[in-house]
Design an enzyme around this catalytic site. Sequence first.
Site, PDB file in Angstrom:
ATOM      1  N   GLY A  48       0.793  -1.225   0.000  1.00  0.00           N
ATOM      2  CA  GLY A  48       0.000   0.000   0.000  1.00  0.00           C
ATOM      3  C   GLY A  48       0.823   1.272   0.000  1.00  0.00           C
ATOM      4  N   CYS A 257     -27.984  -9.646 -15.418  1.00  0.00           N
ATOM      5  CA  CYS A 257     -27.481  -9.250 -16.735  1.00  0.00           C
ATOM      6  C   CYS A 257     -28.485  -9.659 -17.807  1.00  0.00           C
ATOM      7  CB  CYS A 257     -26.133  -9.918 -16.996  1.00  0.00           C
ATOM      8  SG  CYS A 257     -25.585  -9.793 -18.701  1.00  0.00           S
ATOM      9  N   CYS A 260     -26.627 -12.619 -20.059  1.00  0.00           N
ATOM     10  CA  CYS A 260     -26.244 -13.930 -19.542  1.00  0.00           C
ATOM     11  C   CYS A 260     -26.967 -14.265 -18.245  1.00  0.00           C
ATOM     12  CB  CYS A 260     -24.734 -14.018 -19.348  1.00  0.00           C
ATOM     13  SG  CYS A 260     -24.126 -13.117 -17.912  1.00  0.00           S
ATOM     14  N   CYS A 282     -23.432  -7.257 -18.275  1.00  0.00           N
ATOM     15  CA  CYS A 282     -22.157  -7.418 -17.561  1.00  0.00           C
ATOM     16  C   CYS A 282     -21.126  -6.426 -18.096  1.00  0.00           C
ATOM     17  CB  CYS A 282     -21.579  -8.809 -17.797  1.00  0.00           C
ATOM     18  SG  CYS A 282     -22.402 -10.125 -16.938  1.00  0.00           S
ATOM     19  N   CYS A 288     -19.259 -12.530 -19.237  1.00  0.00           N
ATOM     20  CA  CYS A 288     -20.568 -12.604 -19.864  1.00  0.00           C
ATOM     21  C   CYS A 288     -20.566 -13.606 -21.022  1.00  0.00           C
ATOM     22  CB  CYS A 288     -20.960 -11.221 -20.361  1.00  0.00           C
ATOM     23  SG  CYS A 288     -22.691 -11.048 -20.774  1.00  0.00           S
TER      24      CYS A 288
END
Lengths: 312, 368
Positions: A48, A257, A260, A282, A288
């Site tokens: 980080g 979605c 899909c 998606c 997808c």
Amino acid sequence: MSAPDTRPAPGQDSAGETELAAYNFAYLDEQTKRMIRRAILKAIAIPGYQVPFASREMPMPYGWGTGGVQVTAAIIGPEDVLKVIDQGADDTTNAVSIRAFFQKVAAVRATTHTADATIIQTRHRIPEHTLQEGQVLVYQVPIPEPLRFLEPRETETRKMHALEEYGLMHVKLYEDIARHGRIATTYAYPVKVHGRYVMDPSPTPKFDNPKMHRSEALQLFGAGREKRIYAVPPHTDVVSLDFEDHPFEVQQFDRPCALCGATHVYLDEVVLDDRGGRMFVCSDTDYCETRQAEGHVGEMLATTATDREAAE
Amino acid sequence: MYVAVKGGEKAIANAHRLLADRRRGDRSLPGLTIAQIIAQLGLAVDRVMAEASLYDPSLAALALKQARGDMIEAIFLLRAYRTTLPRFGTSVPLETGRMQVERRVSATYKDLPGGQLLGPTFDYTHRLLDPDLLDETADVEAPARRAGETEAVMRVSDILDGEGLIEPDGEMPDDHVPGDLTREPMEFPMPRDLRLQALARGDEGFLLALGYSTQRGYGRTHPFVGEIRMGLVEVEFEVPELGLTLSLGEIRITECQMVNQFKGSAKAPPQFTRGYGLVFGQSERKAMSMSLVDRALRTSEFGEDVTAPAQDEEFVISHCDNVQATGFVEHLKLPHYVDFQAELDLVRRMRARHKPAEETTEHEEAAE
């Protein structure tokens, strides 16, 4: 990651007066790669923490992913398989362009399948498919400093990180709650890494933040213009900042979605017409398409197919 | 009907093809040659070399041609080439006192050793469009030249220095290795050599505006142009293995020494201070702006308060690079729909809470 290839790029040996430029494997010269790898190693050692590095001028503009491209160029080897996404999609123009760049200067294999890739360079998304050990996710980062919009001065923000002085960030989040009743940050939502550094996850929607937590994959972040590299090593704690009475939560979509039928994925809103018609699909195109190939069908897919046939 | 946005690859290839076509323009006209660009658009070539920090007129001209005359794009092209070049050493500091002067003016002395030499300047032209230039075959008179060899011309700062009226040039320890912000990470506060490197590469327009702002009261420095000189200087390189100093050739540069008033402080006596500008090629505007900004950035060195943008090192240095600036500004045109989706969702939720309940329902019904 495999060993770097020091084979000269085509034409390098014959570089003469007339030849303008001969490029090393993966564009960057080996000294530069070594410098970047050192920065990456330091970044991994201090999760980080933003490591300054001598970012090079790249043949694509700043803001187009020069940081991510340099990180990828420094770690990629001839055996790697590269996936590049932008907004979750493999076929957005900038993803296409960066993929073409590496195919040209490093001749690596490219894929759109998340599971097959050893290196995934991304802008604004983390793939839906859970990343595995051995994979590297390279983020393109515009502003690496999570405190930048609270304090514009680098000299100050570095001090704040050194002293772990993150009160200002909590005040900002608190003010959001006081004013809007919720934390009004939806992307680039700040996280705390390994209990120490507050980090900008790059402008991914906060939906993706939980995927960073204890991921098996190595996550590397490159900011070219701002000349910073940072990292989240595998299995590292990545906690989104919040309050006990206002816990962190991700976006929820109230429908699956349309192509899909996937749920619990990040969806893009697609405007269908000028009468307010919308569909949600998606954002992760590979996810997808894989689901569609497996036979999952969303509500719009059948009609779309009919429409297309009619149009052709 | 929904058609997914596909075929990025083909779109890019076609866009490049169209761009190449537009760059070439009307095929019935002869294409521009690099030699023509170098010879007739010399100041454009100079600016590209200066801000790309690579002295190579042919490559700069090629970049200009490829960029269709877009300066920043040309600078970017040349920089992206420069970044791949190996570094094998640092030249000996340029001796601008030995410059073969093509132009040299001082605003602080009426006459001085070496004289005032106007050289090729727009300064006293009347800005009237010249229809004669429409005729490409028209002859242009050969320039008048002074007979004899050019001599080294004393620097104005050295005249002032002799009396101790101006601060010394600044000393660097003998083992000082000049910094290079294209090779090392940048850190603030920055030593002056790095700052000057950043300014020398910095955008002419940005530095011009900042320099201008100091004249209008945002960090006044009471400047006088001690001297501007432009001409050829020799670049030399020391080869320790051979114990030799080799000449690598000559480059044309513009140097500006700004002389600024300084009332003195507890530590320093009243004395003139310096602002310095040095640019590849012929560019007085840039050299002068740079020297104004250099002096402004030395504010805290003289114990003065930092109050204006031009005095703020982080602000100036972080934003003076036009390749960085243009990249980040223009990246806003890349797709951002994932983040925008998140914002849409948030704004919808917040608006829903804001509105009276019944109105919301009505609206939603109407939409469906």
